[in-house]
Design an enzyme around this catalytic site. Structure first.
Site, PDB file in Angstrom:
ATOM      1  N   GLU A 423       3.887  -7.003  -1.868  1.00  0.00           N
ATOM      2  CA  GLU A 423       4.789  -6.412  -2.860  1.00  0.00           C
ATOM      3  C   GLU A 423       4.889  -4.891  -2.867  1.00  0.00           C
ATOM      4  O   GLU A 423       5.403  -4.321  -3.822  1.00  0.00           O
ATOM      5  CB  GLU A 423       4.436  -6.923  -4.272  1.00  0.00           C
ATOM      6  CG  GLU A 423       4.643  -8.426  -4.403  1.00  0.00           C
ATOM      7  CD  GLU A 423       4.431  -8.981  -5.800  1.00  0.00           C
ATOM      8  OE1 GLU A 423       3.873  -8.271  -6.642  1.00  0.00           O
ATOM      9  OE2 GLU A 423       4.827 -10.137  -6.036  1.00  0.00           O
TER      10      GLU A 423
HETATM   11  C1  BMA Z   1       2.293 -11.763  -7.898  1.00  0.00           C
HETATM   12  C2  BMA Z   1       1.025 -11.482  -7.150  1.00  0.00           C
HETATM   13  C3  BMA Z   1      -0.030 -10.891  -7.981  1.00  0.00           C
HETATM   14  C4  BMA Z   1       0.012 -11.322  -9.408  1.00  0.00           C
HETATM   15  C5  BMA Z   1       0.998 -12.413  -9.644  1.00  0.00           C
HETATM   16  C6  BMA Z   1       1.138 -12.798 -11.071  1.00  0.00           C
HETATM   17  O1  BMA Z   1       3.325 -10.982  -7.599  1.00  0.00           O
HETATM   18  O2  BMA Z   1       1.274 -10.795  -5.989  1.00  0.00           O
HETATM   19  O3  BMA Z   1       0.043  -9.510  -7.897  1.00  0.00           O
HETATM   20  O4  BMA Z   1      -1.226 -11.685  -9.835  1.00  0.00           O
HETATM   21  O5  BMA Z   1       2.198 -11.983  -9.189  1.00  0.00           O
HETATM   22  O6  BMA Z   1       1.627 -11.747 -11.836  1.00  0.00           O
END
Ligand code: BMA
Length: 811
Positions: A423
């Protein structure tokens, strides 16, 4: 003396002068684990102990021990200190001389130390410096402001230490430290095999291996021998070469490696032996699988595919995201990882994504995936952050980290992707990162300039993808429907209803999720009676995603009645999670081909917490995990129900055509079959076929007590079954069913037969006081249809130990 390893693990002394700590401890291990074993800290997972325990990492800790060196050992040509994992900032002294300082928990070190050793008793001392003090100072002195994840202790981006240790939206802030992996001395005569690089060329009926054993620099005239054993245990090749030469091995009629459900998980054993004349100096064995991997990104009518191809088979990837298994890493083990990954396989996973905010897993993690046929999507350990790429030592450190870890995973057939980060690109596009231009510059340097050539050099056969998610153009439409992979969090983070999953047609859905609470037995491990309210201080301390509790209530309220008590709330929270994920997965599987992969967030937990996981910290299966087994079934029957039209679709992921029969029934809640149809069917390999388009428009009164039931059978065995309801469960006219059951035992295998007189939804079967896994659970029990489930128990189970509840018992 030939190559040998002297393990320096075992009993060490741990001290922290400023807080009067002086203990005998075990290495490998960790500070928290040692303090806990010696009752200096309380259980960090109990109640809100996290906050107290966190503060122990503002101190420095000293690990030390003595070891003996013999005269012979001292005569060896080379002696290295091997550090497989030091967490993280450490000064390492041998006999009072500082030999190295470390700054990256993901790295492996081999340090030449012969000159520091003496015959007799030697002393090694490792000072672990406070990570909290370091990142605080680094953050204060760094001239730029860079984006960091909200739930972590600020400054973590400056330290190459697993991010989740500083807290995440499912994890506590417990930045443990210590000697977390093996520490040893290696004694080398003349030279050693550093590593083995193996390249595979897949020809029509054979596979050609090019094997290059990397031998440490030496002027000696040493030679090497290669032996190859096939999966049946037969020696099929042996040859000799001088060092610095490549072996070329042709395997005729190769037995290839395939992911689960697409073929066998064949593994060959390749041994390299290093000789000095007739003397064997050292040998190294690696298990390899013969496989050619491609990430197919081809233009098509929608955009561009994102499909993994293994040995010519386009695989529909199904699975979940994996996070570290504990905050106290010494408590993890091969057995626990095996249990977790086997549970993933049981729930019809064929892929696991190792998410970038944790650790590079142990070698055994990849061994298990090779054995089980689980593909691995491997993120590099960068997540939700921008890193200080203008600090040269930092850049050098990550280069070494990537080489160390890519080398560890490159010969594993299961590893099919190396992904730059989690991300970080979408953060730059969407999350209003500070220092935007600089962030872009750092991002490009890291994932486009530095990392790709390293992956290309050390693992040329494994595809590289710069970020998850990413799309065609940089920093643009990172979550596109048409290109690359997608993380879709409109459902959950933006409170959209889970029916919105049907608005998206990703090429590969690598993250999406809904939270739930763990089982009461798990909550009992950290909370007392007075804490059993989701808004209590203790329960909120075990909910790291701000505003999540109200989100859970909101999603529950969309489908279910207001739960009557705490335990019922836990149960419906899991039911809503399972329903939502099912809804999304079935939709994407109906779009086979356009979508070629689904990984829900997340498989597991690192402590007992409310989270998106399908298996909790104590390995208890949530409803989602049982449902995953069904919605990820290789042949799936699913329903796209709409107010006036219902489509019935059979999805066949397998590489052979499916021949069988499907049945469609309209049934009322008392079990009266209002209409029924049975049809023989063939569904082509790797496709989805709409087998029915029903014009079904139920008036509200009918919809309150009628549903559609479908099943698909192969030789009279049910392969997949499903239901569609036309009102939310809270508006259905459910009545209390009488559920009759009978338990039968053969050795330690139990079979439970169930039958009911009225529809019962999300039927839960539990055995009093036991944690067992059933072949099915939380199913809808259809009146007068026999349901059979099985489980294994080595302890005797009585009929009276069975506890059954269903949705109607929650309000
Ligand atoms: C996603 C993951 C984590 C996170 C999850 C829930 O984007 O990559 O960073 O724990 O969301 O928010």
């Amino acid at each position: 003396m030939n190559y040998y390893i002297k393990n320096l693990g075992g009993e060490w002394n741990l001290s922290a002068k400023d807080i009067n700590i002086n203990l005998k401890v075990q290495v490998p291990g960790s500070v928290y684990n040692d303090l806990l074993a010696n009752k200096i800290i309380p259980d960090p997972f109990y109640k809100d102990n996290e906050y107290l325990v966190r503060e122990y990492m503002v101190h420095d800790y000293v690990y030390e021990r003595e070891f003996e060196i013999t005269e012979d050992e001292l005569k060896t040509d080379y002696v290295n200190l091997v550090l497989n994992g030091i967490d993280t900032l450490a000064e390492i002294y041998l006999n009072d001389s500082l030999i190295i300082t470390t700054d990256n928990m993901h790295r492996i070190w081999h340090i030449f130390i012969k000159d520091y050793l003496k015959q007799g008793t030697n002393q090694i001392k490792i000072v672990i410096l406070s990570p909290l003090k370091y990142i605080k100072k680094a953050e204060e002195t760094y001239p730029h402001k860079l984006y960091q994840a909200h739930d972590s202790v600020k400054g973590y981006i400056h330290l190459r230490k697993a991010h989740y240790m500083f807290g995440w939206d499912w994890g506590p802030q417990l930045p443990d430290g210590g000697i977390w992996r093996d520490i040893s001395l290696e004694f080398i005569t003349k030279a050693k095999i550093e590593d083995v690089s193996i390249k595979q060329k897949h020809l029509e009926k054979s596979v050609e291996l090019t094997v290059f054993p990397e031998v440490s620099k030496t002027k000696e005239n040493l030679h090497l021998r290669l032996e190859l054993i096939d999966p049946s245990g037969k020696l099929i090749h042996e040859s000799n070469k001088l060092i610095n030469q490549e072996f070329s091995v042709l395997i005729e009629n190769p037995l290839k490696w395939y992911p689960v459900n697409y073929g066998e998980q064949n593994l060959y054993q390749l041994t390299i032996k290093l000789f000095d004349e007739a003397i064997l100096l050292e040998e190294k064995t690696v298990k390899i699988g013969l496989r050619e991997i491609k990430l197919i990104q081809e233009e098509d009518q929608y955009g561009e595919s994102f499909t993994f191809e293994v040995n010519g088979i386009k695989v529909f990837a199904k699975g979940s995201n994996y996070i570290p298994e504990d905050n106290l890493l010494p408590r993890t083990s091969r057995e626990l990882t095996y249990k977790l990954l086997s549970a993933a396989k049981l729930a019809n996973h064929n892929m696991i994504r190792v998410w970038g905010g944790g650790i590079y897993p142990e070698d055994y993690f990849y061994d298990i995936c090779d054995e089980l046929g689980l593909l691995v999507w491997q993120d590099l350990m960068f997540a939700c952050s921008i890193y200080p790429m203008d600090k040269e030592p930092f850049v050098e450190s990550i280069k070494s980290e990537i080489i160390d870890n890519v080398k560890r995973m490159r010969n594993h057939p299961s590893v099919v992707l190396i992904c730059g980060n989690n991300e970080n690109e979408t953060a730059i596009e969407h999350w209003h990162v500070p220092s935007l231009d600089l962030s872009k510059e750092f991002y490009l340097k890291q994932y486009l300039e530095i990392i790709p050539p390293l992956v290309q050099e050390y693992a040329p056969e494994i595809p590289y993808w710069r970020s998850s998610p990413a799309s065609k153009e940089l920093f643009h439409n990172t979550n596109s429907d048409n290109y690359g992979d997608m993380h879709y969090w409109g459902v959950w983070h933006n409170n959209e209803p889970f029916t919105n999953y049907r608005l998206y047609f990703p090429r590969f859905m690598s993250e999406f999720g809904l939270q739930s609470f763990p089982a009461i037995e798990t909550i009992n491990m950290f909370a007392e009676e007075e804490d059993k309210n989701i808004f209590s201080y203790v329960m909120e301390s075990h909910q790291k995603n701000r505003t999540a509790n109200s989100k859970i209530l909101d999603y529950v309220g969309k489908l279910f009645k207001y739960p009557k008590d705490f335990e019922s709330l836990l149960y419906v929270s899991q039911a809503i999670q399972a329903e939502g994920i099912r809804y999304g997965v079935e939709h994407w599987r109906r779009n086979y081909g356009r979508c070629m992969g689904i990984l829900y967030w997340q498989l597991n937990d690192c402590w007992p917490v409310a989270s998106w996981s399908s298996i909790d910290y104590y390995h208890r299966w949530k409803i989602l995990h049982y449902h995953a087994k069904k919605f990820y079934s290789p042949v799936l029957i699913s329903l796209e129900e709409n107010p006036t039209l219902t489509k019935v679709v059979i999805t066949n992921d397998l590489s052979v055509d499916f021949k069988g029969k499907y049945t469609l029934e309209l049934i009322d809640f008392n079990g009266k079959v209002l209409s029924k149809k049975e049809v023989d069917i063939t569904v082509k390999a790797q496709s989805a076929k709409t087998v029915e388009t029903l014009k079904l428009e139920l008036p509200r009164k009918e919809a309150q007590k009628t549903f559609v039931y479908v099943k698909v059978e192969e030789n009279d065995e049910i392969i997949s079954e499903n239901t569609a309801f036309y009102l939310p469960d809270k508006h259905l006219k459910l009545e209390k069913a009488t559920i009759k059951h009978d338990l039968n035992r053969f050795k330690n295998i139990y079979t439970l037969y169930l039958m009911c007189d009225k529809l019962a939804k999300f039927v839960e079967v539990k055995i009093k006081g036991k944690d067992l896994v059933f072949t099915d659970n939380y199913f809808h029990l259809i009146p007068y249809k026999l349901k059979v489930i099985k489980f294994i128990s080595n302890e005797l189970i009585e009929e009276s130990d069975i506890i059954i509840r269903s949705l109607i018992d929650t309000f």
